[in-house]
Design a protein around this motif. Sequence first.
Motif, PDB file in Angstrom:
ATOM      1  N   ALA A 191       0.842  -1.198   0.000  1.00 30.14           N
ATOM      2  CA  ALA A 191       0.000   0.000   0.000  1.00 30.14           C
ATOM      3  C   ALA A 191       0.877   1.248   0.000  1.00 30.14           C
ATOM      4  O   ALA A 191       1.885   1.320   0.707  1.00 30.14           O
ATOM      5  N   ILE A 192       0.485   2.240  -0.805  1.00 29.90           N
ATOM      6  CA  ILE A 192       1.222   3.494  -0.895  1.00 29.90           C
ATOM      7  C   ILE A 192       0.313   4.633  -0.439  1.00 29.90           C
ATOM      8  O   ILE A 192      -0.802   4.782  -0.945  1.00 29.90           O
ATOM      9  N   LYS A 193       0.781   5.419   0.515  1.00 31.78           N
ATOM     10  CA  LYS A 193       0.029   6.563   0.988  1.00 31.78           C
ATOM     11  C   LYS A 193       0.450   7.809   0.221  1.00 31.78           C
ATOM     12  O   LYS A 193       1.587   7.923  -0.244  1.00 31.78           O
ATOM     13  N   SER A 194      -0.449   8.741   0.092  1.00 31.48           N
ATOM     14  CA  SER A 194      -0.099  10.030  -0.497  1.00 31.48           C
ATOM     15  C   SER A 194       0.615  10.866   0.558  1.00 31.48           C
ATOM     16  O   SER A 194       0.432  10.657   1.760  1.00 31.48           O
ATOM     17  N   GLY A 195       1.420  11.807   0.118  1.00 29.39           N
ATOM     18  CA  GLY A 195       2.152  12.632   1.073  1.00 29.39           C
ATOM     19  C   GLY A 195       3.323  13.328   0.411  1.00 29.39           C
ATOM     20  O   GLY A 195       3.332  13.568  -0.805  1.00 29.39           O
ATOM     21  N   THR A 196       4.335  13.632   1.198  1.00 27.99           N
ATOM     22  CA  THR A 196       5.485  14.405   0.732  1.00 27.99           C
ATOM     23  C   THR A 196       6.781  13.671   1.036  1.00 27.99           C
ATOM     24  O   THR A 196       6.955  13.096   2.114  1.00 27.99           O
ATOM     25  N   ILE A 197       7.691  13.689   0.080  1.00 29.85           N
ATOM     26  CA  ILE A 197       9.043  13.154   0.252  1.00 29.85           C
ATOM     27  C   ILE A 197      10.022  14.313   0.133  1.00 29.85           C
ATOM     28  O   ILE A 197       9.904  15.158  -0.762  1.00 29.85           O
ATOM     29  N   ASP A 198      10.975  14.374   1.055  1.00 28.06           N
ATOM     30  CA  ASP A 198      12.036  15.380   1.000  1.00 28.06           C
ATOM     31  C   ASP A 198      13.339  14.718   0.595  1.00 28.06           C
ATOM     32  O   ASP A 198      13.770  13.738   1.226  1.00 28.06           O
ATOM     33  N   VAL A 199      13.966  15.251  -0.445  1.00 28.82           N
ATOM     34  CA  VAL A 199      15.268  14.769  -0.910  1.00 28.82           C
ATOM     35  C   VAL A 199      16.287  15.876  -0.649  1.00 28.82           C
ATOM     36  O   VAL A 199      16.172  16.973  -1.193  1.00 28.82           O
ATOM     37  N   ILE A 200      17.243  15.585   0.227  1.00 28.12           N
ATOM     38  CA  ILE A 200      18.198  16.599   0.688  1.00 28.12           C
ATOM     39  C   ILE A 200      19.589  16.280   0.162  1.00 28.12           C
ATOM     40  O   ILE A 200      20.171  15.237   0.483  1.00 28.12           O
ATOM     41  N   PHE A 201      20.143  17.173  -0.668  1.00 28.48           N
ATOM     42  CA  PHE A 201      21.507  17.029  -1.175  1.00 28.48           C
ATOM     43  C   PHE A 201      22.468  17.755  -0.238  1.00 28.48           C
ATOM     44  O   PHE A 201      22.262  18.924   0.076  1.00 28.48           O
ATOM     45  N   HIS A 202      23.509  17.065   0.189  1.00 34.05           N
ATOM     46  CA  HIS A 202      24.530  17.649   1.051  1.00 34.05           C
ATOM     47  C   HIS A 202      25.780  17.991   0.241  1.00 34.05           C
ATOM     48  O   HIS A 202      25.922  17.572  -0.912  1.00 34.05           O
ATOM     49  N   ASP A 203      26.696  18.729   0.847  1.00 34.26           N
ATOM     50  CA  ASP A 203      27.942  19.075   0.164  1.00 34.26           C
ATOM     51  C   ASP A 203      28.735  17.815  -0.164  1.00 34.26           C
ATOM     52  O   ASP A 203      28.792  16.875   0.649  1.00 34.26           O
ATOM     53  N   PRO A 204      29.361  17.770  -1.337  1.00 34.79           N
ATOM     54  CA  PRO A 204      30.164  16.599  -1.711  1.00 34.79           C
ATOM     55  C   PRO A 204      31.327  16.378  -0.757  1.00 34.79           C
ATOM     56  O   PRO A 204      31.867  17.317  -0.169  1.00 34.79           O
ATOM     57  N   VAL A 205      31.703  15.119  -0.608  1.00 36.75           N
ATOM     58  CA  VAL A 205      32.835  14.723   0.227  1.00 36.75           C
ATOM     59  C   VAL A 205      33.938  14.210  -0.694  1.00 36.75           C
ATOM     60  O   VAL A 205      33.745  13.211  -1.396  1.00 36.75           O
ATOM     61  N   PRO A 206      35.101  14.876  -0.745  1.00 35.12           N
ATOM     62  CA  PRO A 206      36.163  14.447  -1.672  1.00 35.12           C
ATOM     63  C   PRO A 206      36.778  13.110  -1.252  1.00 35.12           C
ATOM     64  O   PRO A 206      36.850  12.780  -0.068  1.00 35.12           O
ATOM     65  N   THR A 207      37.222  12.351  -2.239  1.00 39.23           N
ATOM     66  CA  THR A 207      37.888  11.063  -1.959  1.00 39.23           C
ATOM     67  C   THR A 207      39.260  10.976  -2.614  1.00 39.23           C
ATOM     68  O   THR A 207      39.966   9.984  -2.413  1.00 39.23           O
ATOM     69  N   SER A 208      39.632  11.983  -3.401  1.00 33.25           N
ATOM     70  CA  SER A 208      40.945  11.941  -4.054  1.00 33.25           C
ATOM     71  C   SER A 208      42.042  11.931  -2.995  1.00 33.25           C
ATOM     72  O   SER A 208      41.925  12.563  -1.934  1.00 33.25           O
ATOM     73  N   ASN A 209      43.080  11.194  -3.258  1.00 37.53           N
ATOM     74  CA  ASN A 209      44.247  11.052  -2.377  1.00 37.53           C
ATOM     75  C   ASN A 209      43.962  10.239  -1.119  1.00 37.53           C
ATOM     76  O   ASN A 209      44.820  10.139  -0.237  1.00 37.53           O
ATOM     77  N   LEU A 210      42.757   9.656  -1.007  1.00 37.11           N
ATOM     78  CA  LEU A 210      42.474   8.782   0.126  1.00 37.11           C
ATOM     79  C   LEU A 210      42.942   7.364  -0.195  1.00 37.11           C
ATOM     80  O   LEU A 210      42.996   6.952  -1.350  1.00 37.11           O
ATOM     81  N   THR A 211      43.273   6.611   0.848  1.00 30.58           N
ATOM     82  CA  THR A 211      43.644   5.206   0.701  1.00 30.58           C
ATOM     83  C   THR A 211      42.642   4.368   1.483  1.00 30.58           C
ATOM     84  O   THR A 211      41.776   4.897   2.187  1.00 30.58           O
ATOM     85  N   HIS A 212      42.781   3.063   1.372  1.00 28.78           N
ATOM     86  CA  HIS A 212      41.847   2.193   2.087  1.00 28.78           C
ATOM     87  C   HIS A 212      42.022   2.288   3.604  1.00 28.78           C
ATOM     88  O   HIS A 212      41.141   1.861   4.355  1.00 28.78           O
ATOM     89  N   ASP A 213      43.132   2.860   4.061  1.00 27.89           N
ATOM     90  CA  ASP A 213      43.291   3.117   5.503  1.00 27.89           C
ATOM     91  C   ASP A 213      42.323   4.195   5.982  1.00 27.89           C
ATOM     92  O   ASP A 213      42.012   4.281   7.171  1.00 27.89           O
ATOM     93  N   ASP A 214      41.842   5.013   5.042  1.00 29.38           N
ATOM     94  CA  ASP A 214      40.903   6.094   5.380  1.00 29.38           C
ATOM     95  C   ASP A 214      39.448   5.652   5.252  1.00 29.38           C
ATOM     96  O   ASP A 214      38.545   6.440   5.533  1.00 29.38           O
ATOM     97  N   ARG A 215      39.237   4.409   4.845  1.00 28.85           N
ATOM     98  CA  ARG A 215      37.879   3.960   4.520  1.00 28.85           C
ATOM     99  C   ARG A 215      36.913   4.099   5.679  1.00 28.85           C
ATOM    100  O   ARG A 215      35.806   4.626   5.513  1.00 28.85           O
TER     101      ARG A 215
END
Length: 231
Positions: A191-215
């Motif tokens: 069953a699907i109810k009517s209503g409102t969905i909020d989609v919130i985009f946050h600031d990007p998180v860089p991954t360049s120069n990271l290693t698996h030690d930073d995972r």
Amino acid sequence: MLTSLILLIVLPLYTLIAGLLGIPYALLTGEPACLYWLGRLGARLGFVLARIRINVHGWDSTKDPHVIYMMNHSSNLDVPAVFINLPGKVRVLGKKELFKLPVLGLAMRLGGFVPVDRSNREAAVASVREAAAVARSGSSFLIAPEGTRSRTGKVLRFKKGAFHMAIDSGVPIQPITVKGVFELMPPGSFAIKSGTIDVIFHDPVPTSNLTHDDRNRLMEKVQKIISSPLE
């Protein structure tokens, strides 16, 4: 309940018609853009019929068109709610069962989506490596790092594979929080109810120069960003 029955009739019929139009075109031209357009149109149609409004917040935080979008996952509604608001050909790292569906499964493969076998660790690792290579080549991805839908609406502990992929590709992570979907269609409900969905985009998180030690630090940071608006 009536709305749900209408959707159960209309959306499979739409998928069949869209597939009959879009799949031959994509096969002949080698260009899946029409499948993305038809897929987003079908999702929008579903939300209109369900009388669900989607409010998008923070879209101006998206500074890089080449990112790995990561979102919380607690309903069958959240992925399409996010996907229709993403630009261009965004690949999805999704469970292999979806790729077995008639018409939809073939369309997903033609669109460059990557299946993941969650029951087979070696196969899942291979899928993550494949997705990392595709991301390095310039494609954006949409991933739910929880790996499955939350049965409580609260964000589950993230799995490591998505962050291996992000680090290996060096592509920034764009965290997304989806609110309201659990209340409209919790896991296990048809069953699907009517209503409102909020989609919130946050600031990007860089991954360049990271290693698996930073995972682990990266995973904890992204999980905190996504979870904060839900607490």
